[in-house]
Design a protein around this motif. Structure first.
Motif, PDB file in Angstrom:
ATOM      1  N   GLU A  62     117.148  76.403  23.570  1.00  0.00           N
ATOM      2  CA  GLU A  62     118.029  77.380  24.519  1.00  0.00           C
ATOM      3  C   GLU A  62     117.103  78.259  25.198  1.00  0.00           C
ATOM      4  OE1 GLU A  62     122.419  76.754  21.737  1.00  0.00           O
ATOM      5  OE2 GLU A  62     121.294  78.845  22.312  1.00  0.00           O
ATOM      6  N   THR A  81     116.866  78.561  29.131  1.00  0.00           N
ATOM      7  CA  THR A  81     117.018  80.005  29.797  1.00  0.00           C
ATOM      8  C   THR A  81     115.729  80.199  30.606  1.00  0.00           C
ATOM      9  OG1 THR A  81     118.673  80.440  28.237  1.00  0.00           O
ATOM     10  CG2 THR A  81     117.714  82.184  29.633  1.00  0.00           C
ATOM     11  N   ASP A 126     122.308  80.444  30.267  1.00  0.00           N
ATOM     12  CA  ASP A 126     121.704  80.787  31.672  1.00  0.00           C
ATOM     13  C   ASP A 126     122.745  82.055  32.232  1.00  0.00           C
ATOM     14  OD1 ASP A 126     120.432  81.192  34.017  1.00  0.00           O
ATOM     15  OD2 ASP A 126     121.047  79.538  34.868  1.00  0.00           O
TER      16      ASP A 126
END
Length: 226
Positions: A10, A14, A184
């Motif tokens: 993740e 991002t 995000d």
């Protein structure tokens, strides 16, 4: 760290989303197209097939190693231990949403008009302390855009909250989920705070002026890559 391996994946996704413009430029058209194909393949892997998930995730990382040596995404990939625990089931969701974001034309991407971290951090926002003071221990952080500010601490863009009572707009929470704001937050904030040709203005300024359905439709089009 989460034993499933989701957290480093993740964080990498991002970072890719935050630097999507220079990722595209650094890879060039051919390698960028390969990155999208690798992400799409990762999104399609059954989450229970841990070996296939690991292999597909490695393929994504290998493409990113073609970025210039001083690119922050390449630095992050180089620091990863690719032989560590394989990414968990959430990585497929992240890959699917990232593919939709990266596949959008530059003029339609969330950061096209307002995308730098300084610009986004300069928008009206509530601090983490203000959110806790308003909502107590049960602060509705889930579903909200939270922008980490290394100087002033976490910031929650103010457009997310109603003026009367300050509770979050339900449509904001719905759209934030569509935009995968937990993965995000910068891209989601930029979508809300940038001009949108479909809507005729910045989505944040159109809350309460346009039907919620139109805002959701515009966000859905981006999330699905239409």
């Amino acid at each position: 760290m989460d034993e499933s391996g989701d957290e480093p994946a993740e964080e990498l996704f991002t970072l890719i989303a935050a630097h999507r413009t220079t990722v595209r430029e650094g890879l060039g058209d051919e390698r960028y197209a390969l990155l999208l194909a690798r992400l799409d393949a990762l999104a399609a892997v059954p989450c229970g097939d841990t070996m296939a998930v690991r292999r597909a995730y490695r393929y994504v990382c290998h493409v990113l190693l073609d970025l210039p040596y001083d690119h922050p995404v390449r630095d992050a990939v180089g620091a990863l231990r690719l032989t560590a625990a394989p990414p968990g089931p959430r990585v497929a969701v992240g890959a699917r949403e990232l593919t939709a974001l990266l596949s959008a034309p530059p003029s339609a991407q969330p950061g096209a008009a307002l995308g730098t971290t300084d610009e986004l951090l300069g928008a009206a926002a509530l601090s983490a302390d203000e959110v806790r003071a308003r909502f107590g221990a049960e602060a509705p952080a889930r579903g909200l855009i939270r922008l980490p500010d290394p100087v002033g601490g976490d910031r929650y863009p103010q457009f997310q909250f109603r003026e009367d009572g300050g509770s979050p707009h339900e449509v904001v929470l719905e759209i934030n989920r569509l935009l995968l704001a937990d993965l995000d937050p910068w891209g989601a904030a930029a979508w809300w705070l940038s001009g949108n040709t479909w809507l005729g203005g910045t989505p944040a300024s159109l809350l309460g002026q346009l039907p919620d359905e139109r805002l959701v439709a515009a966000a859905t089009a981006l999330a699905e890559g239409d």
